[in-house]
Write a protein that holds these residues in place. Sequence first.
Motif, mmCIF file in Angstrom:
data_model
loop_
_atom_site.group_PDB
_atom_site.id
_atom_site.type_symbol
_atom_site.label_atom_id
_atom_site.label_comp_id
_atom_site.label_asym_id
_atom_site.label_seq_id
_atom_site.Cartn_x
_atom_site.Cartn_y
_atom_site.Cartn_z
ATOM 1 N N THR A 179 9.982 1.141 2.030
ATOM 2 C CA THR A 179 8.947 0.486 2.831
ATOM 3 C C THR A 179 8.890 1.106 4.219
ATOM 4 N N MET A 180 7.801 0.846 4.908
ATOM 5 C CA MET A 180 7.685 1.246 6.301
ATOM 6 C C MET A 180 8.573 0.317 7.128
ATOM 7 N N ASP A 181 8.732 0.621 8.412
ATOM 8 C CA ASP A 181 9.595 -0.207 9.253
ATOM 9 C C ASP A 181 8.833 -1.360 9.905
ATOM 10 N N PHE A 182 7.668 -1.666 9.387
ATOM 11 C CA PHE A 182 6.907 -2.827 9.827
ATOM 12 C C PHE A 182 6.130 -3.373 8.626
ATOM 13 N N ALA A 183 5.626 -4.587 8.766
ATOM 14 C CA ALA A 183 4.842 -5.212 7.700
ATOM 15 C C ALA A 183 3.724 -6.023 8.333
ATOM 16 N N MET A 184 2.772 -6.428 7.510
ATOM 17 C CA MET A 184 1.653 -7.241 7.980
ATOM 18 C C MET A 184 1.736 -8.643 7.392
ATOM 19 N N MET A 185 1.418 -9.614 8.230
ATOM 20 C CA MET A 185 1.312 -11.007 7.792
ATOM 21 C C MET A 185 -0.178 -11.339 7.760
ATOM 22 N N TYR A 186 -0.702 -11.490 6.556
ATOM 23 C CA TYR A 186 -2.125 -11.775 6.381
ATOM 24 C C TYR A 186 -2.362 -13.275 6.520
ATOM 25 N N ILE A 187 -3.188 -13.650 7.470
ATOM 26 C CA ILE A 187 -3.560 -15.041 7.709
ATOM 27 C C ILE A 187 -5.003 -15.200 7.227
ATOM 28 N N PRO A 188 -5.239 -15.894 6.098
ATOM 29 C CA PRO A 188 -6.586 -15.956 5.517
ATOM 30 C C PRO A 188 -7.601 -16.788 6.301
ATOM 31 N N SER A 189 -7.203 -17.373 7.412
ATOM 32 C CA SER A 189 -8.094 -18.220 8.199
ATOM 33 C C SER A 189 -8.249 -17.633 9.605
ATOM 34 N N GLU A 190 -9.471 -17.313 9.971
ATOM 35 C CA GLU A 190 -9.712 -16.745 11.306
ATOM 36 C C GLU A 190 -9.262 -17.696 12.427
ATOM 37 N N PRO A 191 -9.577 -19.016 12.368
ATOM 38 C CA PRO A 191 -9.115 -19.891 13.458
ATOM 39 C C PRO A 191 -7.582 -19.934 13.577
ATOM 40 N N VAL A 192 -6.864 -19.966 12.457
ATOM 41 C CA VAL A 192 -5.402 -19.968 12.505
ATOM 42 C C VAL A 192 -4.917 -18.639 13.087
ATOM 43 N N TYR A 193 -5.518 -17.544 12.649
ATOM 44 C CA TYR A 193 -5.167 -16.219 13.164
ATOM 45 C C TYR A 193 -5.354 -16.162 14.684
ATOM 46 N N LEU B 142 0.846 -1.188 0.000
ATOM 47 C CA LEU B 142 0.000 0.000 0.000
ATOM 48 C C LEU B 142 0.883 1.240 0.000
ATOM 49 N N LYS B 143 0.574 2.191 -0.862
ATOM 50 C CA LYS B 143 1.326 3.446 -0.890
ATOM 51 C C LYS B 143 0.745 4.383 0.159
ATOM 52 N N THR B 144 1.601 4.815 1.079
ATOM 53 C CA THR B 144 1.195 5.793 2.089
ATOM 54 C C THR B 144 2.250 6.892 2.127
ATOM 55 N N ASP B 145 1.943 7.982 2.809
ATOM 56 C CA ASP B 145 2.919 9.065 2.960
ATOM 57 C C ASP B 145 4.151 8.611 3.730
ATOM 58 N N ALA B 146 3.986 7.622 4.591
ATOM 59 C CA ALA B 146 5.097 7.134 5.412
ATOM 60 C C ALA B 146 5.931 6.075 4.700
ATOM 61 N N GLY B 147 5.502 5.634 3.532
ATOM 62 C CA GLY B 147 6.205 4.594 2.784
ATOM 63 C C GLY B 147 5.244 3.483 2.405
ATOM 64 N N MET B 148 5.789 2.465 1.763
ATOM 65 C CA MET B 148 4.957 1.322 1.367
ATOM 66 C C MET B 148 4.732 0.404 2.565
ATOM 67 N N LEU B 149 3.488 0.028 2.757
ATOM 68 C CA LEU B 149 3.143 -0.946 3.780
ATOM 69 C C LEU B 149 2.985 -2.290 3.087
#
Length: 167
Positions: free
Chosen positions: A101-115, A42-49
Amino acid sequence: SPKLRGNIGERVLTDMISQVFPKNQFFLQHQFRSGEKVDAALKTDAGMLCIDSKFPMENFQKMLKGETETERTVATREFAHDVRKHIDAIAKKYILPDEGTMDFAMMYIPSEPVYYEIINNLDLMEYARGKMIYPVSPTSLYAHLQIILRSMEGKEFEKKSREVLKQ
């Protein structure tokens, strides 16, 4: 199969971002100088997320379906190991401030129970925070995307307001 689950996770991630963000505000399969490709940025003012989809399902299922306590304990340990490997990979490949990039990233877990298994494991969450990786599920990612979008809209509104006040 793991490949099919991975493709489904990436597709759902792509669809969700595409529905929330304007096309010029995100990249899909963004490639870095290393040749690595992140699922979404994602493009943000703070960098790519950077957001990368991971679906650690095999040992999760063994945790639930193990016939003995020993099998479930081993699977639980292996599940945590799998998640740590994903966290390490995302941190190494996609937190690249020198590439915008920003200094953090997100790990998308497509399964609610696993998340929920991941976020209820305090050791895993502490490990993820230490690596600046934030796990998100379909539900929580949608909320994060809305917050980011509203923030961007607020900055645009502020910019236009300043222009009006100048005039």
